[in-house]
Design an enzyme around this catalytic site. Structure first.
Site, PDB file in Angstrom:
ATOM      1  N   ASN A  20       0.843  -1.208   0.000  1.00  0.00           N
ATOM      2  CA  ASN A  20       0.000   0.000   0.000  1.00  0.00           C
ATOM      3  C   ASN A  20       0.876   1.256   0.000  1.00  0.00           C
ATOM      4  O   ASN A  20       0.547   2.247  -0.653  1.00  0.00           O
ATOM      5  CB  ASN A  20      -0.956   0.012   1.190  1.00  0.00           C
ATOM      6  CG  ASN A  20      -2.182  -0.835   0.917  1.00  0.00           C
ATOM      7  OD1 ASN A  20      -3.028  -0.457   0.105  1.00  0.00           O
ATOM      8  ND2 ASN A  20      -2.273  -1.979   1.570  1.00  0.00           N
ATOM      9  N   MET A  95       1.600  -2.137  12.222  1.00  0.00           N
ATOM     10  CA  MET A  95       1.064  -3.096  13.181  1.00  0.00           C
ATOM     11  C   MET A  95       1.326  -2.683  14.627  1.00  0.00           C
ATOM     12  O   MET A  95       1.881  -3.446  15.416  1.00  0.00           O
ATOM     13  CB  MET A  95       1.670  -4.492  12.907  1.00  0.00           C
ATOM     14  CG  MET A  95       1.409  -5.008  11.517  1.00  0.00           C
ATOM     15  SD  MET A  95      -0.346  -5.082  11.118  1.00  0.00           S
ATOM     16  CE  MET A  95      -0.803  -6.496  12.109  1.00  0.00           C
ATOM     17  N   ILE A  97      -0.675  -0.278  17.819  1.00  0.00           N
ATOM     18  CA  ILE A  97      -1.791   0.608  18.172  1.00  0.00           C
ATOM     19  C   ILE A  97      -1.218   1.910  18.716  1.00  0.00           C
ATOM     20  O   ILE A  97      -0.401   1.902  19.643  1.00  0.00           O
ATOM     21  CB  ILE A  97      -2.712  -0.097  19.189  1.00  0.00           C
ATOM     22  CG1 ILE A  97      -3.361  -1.305  18.500  1.00  0.00           C
ATOM     23  CG2 ILE A  97      -3.777   0.857  19.717  1.00  0.00           C
ATOM     24  CD1 ILE A  97      -4.045  -2.260  19.435  1.00  0.00           C
ATOM     25  N   LEU A  98      -1.632   3.012  18.111  1.00  0.00           N
ATOM     26  CA  LEU A  98      -1.120   4.316  18.549  1.00  0.00           C
ATOM     27  C   LEU A  98      -1.812   4.737  19.845  1.00  0.00           C
ATOM     28  O   LEU A  98      -2.987   4.435  20.068  1.00  0.00           O
ATOM     29  CB  LEU A  98      -1.364   5.351  17.450  1.00  0.00           C
ATOM     30  CG  LEU A  98      -0.551   5.107  16.166  1.00  0.00           C
ATOM     31  CD1 LEU A  98      -1.111   5.930  15.000  1.00  0.00           C
ATOM     32  CD2 LEU A  98       0.929   5.410  16.370  1.00  0.00           C
ATOM     33  N   ASN A 112      -6.114   5.257   7.777  1.00  0.00           N
ATOM     34  CA  ASN A 112      -5.661   3.870   7.768  1.00  0.00           C
ATOM     35  C   ASN A 112      -6.443   3.096   6.713  1.00  0.00           C
ATOM     36  O   ASN A 112      -7.556   3.485   6.356  1.00  0.00           O
ATOM     37  CB  ASN A 112      -5.921   3.244   9.149  1.00  0.00           C
ATOM     38  CG  ASN A 112      -5.483   1.793   9.227  1.00  0.00           C
ATOM     39  OD1 ASN A 112      -4.398   1.432   8.755  1.00  0.00           O
ATOM     40  ND2 ASN A 112      -6.317   0.936   9.811  1.00  0.00           N
ATOM     41  N   HIS A 114      -8.014  -0.751   5.981  1.00  0.00           N
ATOM     42  CA  HIS A 114      -8.332  -2.005   6.669  1.00  0.00           C
ATOM     43  C   HIS A 114      -8.960  -2.972   5.662  1.00  0.00           C
ATOM     44  O   HIS A 114      -9.832  -2.580   4.887  1.00  0.00           O
ATOM     45  CB  HIS A 114      -9.302  -1.718   7.822  1.00  0.00           C
ATOM     46  CG  HIS A 114      -9.593  -2.939   8.628  1.00  0.00           C
ATOM     47  ND1 HIS A 114      -8.675  -3.490   9.496  1.00  0.00           N
ATOM     48  CD2 HIS A 114     -10.684  -3.733   8.678  1.00  0.00           C
ATOM     49  CE1 HIS A 114      -9.204  -4.573  10.054  1.00  0.00           C
ATOM     50  NE2 HIS A 114     -10.424  -4.738   9.570  1.00  0.00           N
ATOM     51  N   GLU A 147      -9.520   6.837  18.687  1.00  0.00           N
ATOM     52  CA  GLU A 147      -9.031   6.012  19.795  1.00  0.00           C
ATOM     53  C   GLU A 147      -9.597   4.588  19.767  1.00  0.00           C
ATOM     54  O   GLU A 147      -9.089   3.704  20.445  1.00  0.00           O
ATOM     55  CB  GLU A 147      -9.358   6.670  21.138  1.00  0.00           C
ATOM     56  CG  GLU A 147      -8.516   7.888  21.478  1.00  0.00           C
ATOM     57  CD  GLU A 147      -8.919   9.168  20.749  1.00  0.00           C
ATOM     58  OE1 GLU A 147      -9.861   9.139  19.925  1.00  0.00           O
ATOM     59  OE2 GLU A 147      -8.276  10.204  21.000  1.00  0.00           O
ATOM     60  N   ASP A 150     -10.196   0.636  14.378  1.00  0.00           N
ATOM     61  CA  ASP A 150     -10.922   0.507  13.104  1.00  0.00           C
ATOM     62  C   ASP A 150     -12.338   1.092  13.152  1.00  0.00           C
ATOM     63  O   ASP A 150     -13.258   0.575  12.508  1.00  0.00           O
ATOM     64  CB  ASP A 150     -10.987  -0.976  12.654  1.00  0.00           C
ATOM     65  CG  ASP A 150      -9.609  -1.570  12.447  1.00  0.00           C
ATOM     66  OD1 ASP A 150      -8.704  -0.838  12.022  1.00  0.00           O
ATOM     67  OD2 ASP A 150      -9.420  -2.759  12.739  1.00  0.00           O
ATOM     68  N   GLU A 179      -7.440  -2.493  -2.464  1.00  0.00           N
ATOM     69  CA  GLU A 179      -6.821  -1.553  -1.515  1.00  0.00           C
ATOM     70  C   GLU A 179      -5.918  -0.577  -2.259  1.00  0.00           C
ATOM     71  O   GLU A 179      -5.904   0.613  -1.983  1.00  0.00           O
ATOM     72  CB  GLU A 179      -5.987  -2.311  -0.470  1.00  0.00           C
ATOM     73  CG  GLU A 179      -6.798  -3.112   0.523  1.00  0.00           C
ATOM     74  CD  GLU A 179      -5.915  -3.750   1.588  1.00  0.00           C
ATOM     75  OE1 GLU A 179      -4.934  -3.129   2.042  1.00  0.00           O
ATOM     76  OE2 GLU A 179      -6.210  -4.899   1.972  1.00  0.00           O
TER      77      GLU A 179
HETATM   78  C1  GRF Z   1      -3.211  -4.589   4.164  1.00  0.00           C
HETATM   79  O1  GRF Z   1      -4.078  -5.652   3.935  1.00  0.00           O
HETATM   80  C2  GRF Z   1      -3.893  -3.503   4.962  1.00  0.00           C
HETATM   81  O2  GRF Z   1      -5.263  -3.411   4.701  1.00  0.00           O
HETATM   82  C3  GRF Z   1      -3.680  -3.967   6.379  1.00  0.00           C
HETATM   83  O3  GRF Z   1      -2.392  -4.534   6.389  1.00  0.00           O
HETATM   84  C4  GRF Z   1      -2.073  -4.988   5.076  1.00  0.00           C
HETATM   85  C5  GRF Z   1      -0.784  -4.297   4.711  1.00  0.00           C
HETATM   86  O4  GRF Z   1      -0.250  -4.733   3.496  1.00  0.00           O
HETATM   87  N1  GRF Z   1      -3.845  -2.862   7.307  1.00  0.00           N
HETATM   88  P1  GRF Z   1       0.947  -3.936   2.827  1.00  0.00           P
HETATM   89  O5  GRF Z   1       2.065  -3.848   3.869  1.00  0.00           O
HETATM   90  O6  GRF Z   1       0.454  -2.580   2.466  1.00  0.00           O
HETATM   91  O7  GRF Z   1       1.349  -4.745   1.636  1.00  0.00           O
END
Ligand code: GRF
Length: 200
Positions: A20, A95, A97-98, A112, A114, A147, A150, A179
């Site tokens: 992404n 990965m 949580i802020l 973000n 998801h 806070e 998702d 995405e």
């Molecule tokens: C994606 O599926 C995104 O939706 C989730 O984590 C994954 C990240 O993939 N939050 P990448 O690192 O962008 O390839």
């Protein structure tokens, strides 16, 4: 015509693969795209995304989770964000949580992506959750970060049909493909709104 830069500066936070991140970088390379990726921040020095980012001449700051705790990490990030005059943060497979404190400082400035059609399947393993429920569709969503995990305001989302022969891999691949389309679109929308407010 004035020659001010009609782009807002963004930072991308990553922890892993970085696909992404790459789609946001590629979109932002277009002169007309209203955002410029100014810095990549990773909490994992071994992330594939860190390696990928090096192909794009964009600074990468790595504060590894093994070396810094959350509050140290966030303090370092905050400093970097101010240094680069960042206006928006895009989480892309980040990965961690802020904290409420950090989110408060960057209120309405963190988005973000998801891999589900929120509010369905929040949290980890969203694709697996959708398959387990035998849902007829899932999707992906770009949302503001608040806070609650998702649960921030939705900016853009797309539905994806689950077909009977789908497995985790086939479904995840189809979601990821979407995405890569909706994240740049959502960022474009938000960045354009910020530019409008700034009257640029
Ligand atoms: C994606 O599926 C995104 O939706 C989730 O984590 C994954 C990240 O993939 N939050 P990448 O690192 O962008 O390839």
């Amino acid at each position: 015509m004035h020659n001010k830069l009609k782009k807002i500066k963004i930072a991308i936070f990553i922890s892993g693969r970085g696909s992404n991140m790459e789609s946001l970088i590629k979109s932002s390379e277009n002169k007309k795209f209203p955002a410029l990726v100014s810095v990549i921040i990773s909490n994992n020095e071994l992330a594939n995304g860190v390696r990928l980012a090096k192909n794009y001449n964009i600074p990468v700051e790595t504060f590894d989770k093994k070396k810094f705790n959350k509050s140290q990490f966030e303090a370092l990030c905050h400093k970097v964000l101010l240094n680069y005059k960042i206006e928006m943060i895009c989480l892309a497979g980040f990965m961690q949580i802020l904290s409420k404190n950090f989110i408060g400082k960057w209120r309405n400035r963190i988005i973000n992506i998801h891999p589900s059609y929120l509010p369905d399947n929040k949290g980890l393993n969203a694709q697996k959750q959708a398959l387990k429920k035998k849902a007829s569709f899932t999707g992906c969503t770009v949302h503001f970060v608040n806070e609650e995990i998702d649960a921030g305001e939705i900016i853009l989302q797309e539905k994806i049909k689950i077909i009977h022969r789908d497995n985790l891999q086939t479904l995840s691949n189809r979601i990821l493909e979407k995405e890569h389309v909706i994240y740049p679109k959502a960022l474009k929308k938000i960045a354009s709104e910020i530019l409008k407010i700034k009257n640029l």
